[in-house]
Write an enzyme that holds these catalytic residues in place. Sequence first.
Site, PDB file in Angstrom:
ATOM      1  N   LYS A  16       0.908  -1.214   0.057  1.00  0.00           N
ATOM      2  CA  LYS A  16       0.039  -0.047  -0.113  1.00  0.00           C
ATOM      3  C   LYS A  16       0.875   1.352  -0.063  1.00  0.00           C
ATOM      4  O   LYS A  16       2.166   1.352   0.360  1.00  0.00           O
ATOM      5  CB  LYS A  16      -0.836  -0.166   1.273  1.00  0.00           C
ATOM      6  CG  LYS A  16      -1.891  -1.199   1.458  1.00  0.00           C
ATOM      7  CD  LYS A  16      -2.930  -0.981   0.111  1.00  0.00           C
ATOM      8  CE  LYS A  16      -3.707  -2.505   0.186  1.00  0.00           C
ATOM      9  NZ  LYS A  16      -4.337  -2.868  -1.050  1.00  0.00           N
ATOM     10  N   CYS A  17       0.297   2.434  -0.304  1.00  0.00           N
ATOM     11  CA  CYS A  17       0.952   3.572  -0.628  1.00  0.00           C
ATOM     12  C   CYS A  17       1.652   3.895   0.958  1.00  0.00           C
ATOM     13  O   CYS A  17       0.827   3.816   1.878  1.00  0.00           O
ATOM     14  CB  CYS A  17      -0.154   4.794  -0.794  1.00  0.00           C
ATOM     15  SG  CYS A  17       0.553   6.458  -1.039  1.00  0.00           S
ATOM     16  N   PRO A  18       2.986   4.154   0.855  1.00  0.00           N
ATOM     17  CA  PRO A  18       3.558   4.933  -0.430  1.00  0.00           C
ATOM     18  C   PRO A  18       4.609   3.916  -0.816  1.00  0.00           C
ATOM     19  O   PRO A  18       5.593   4.074  -1.402  1.00  0.00           O
ATOM     20  CB  PRO A  18       4.291   6.188   0.529  1.00  0.00           C
ATOM     21  CG  PRO A  18       4.630   5.481   1.703  1.00  0.00           C
ATOM     22  CD  PRO A  18       3.476   4.690   2.315  1.00  0.00           C
TER      23      PRO A  18
END
Length: 79
Positions: A16-18
Amino acid sequence: MTQINCDKELDTLGLKCPEPVMLVRAAIRKMDVGQVLLIIADDPATTRDIPGFCEFMEHELVGSETEEIPYRYWVRKSH
């Protein structure tokens, strides 16, 4: 399915981000100018983050497939 030749593949499934963009940045650094990186992702944020990374870092987004998961992006190192 788009057929674009790539020199290296980066699997970011489950991240997941980042994290995906951080891994893309690290992978691009190790590549030669003109080489293409295929990124495979399932985080919806990559539909915004990968094109944004390319624009900000001045690399070419050669192609993308974001209609279904997993998403695929082809990025050519420009410098």
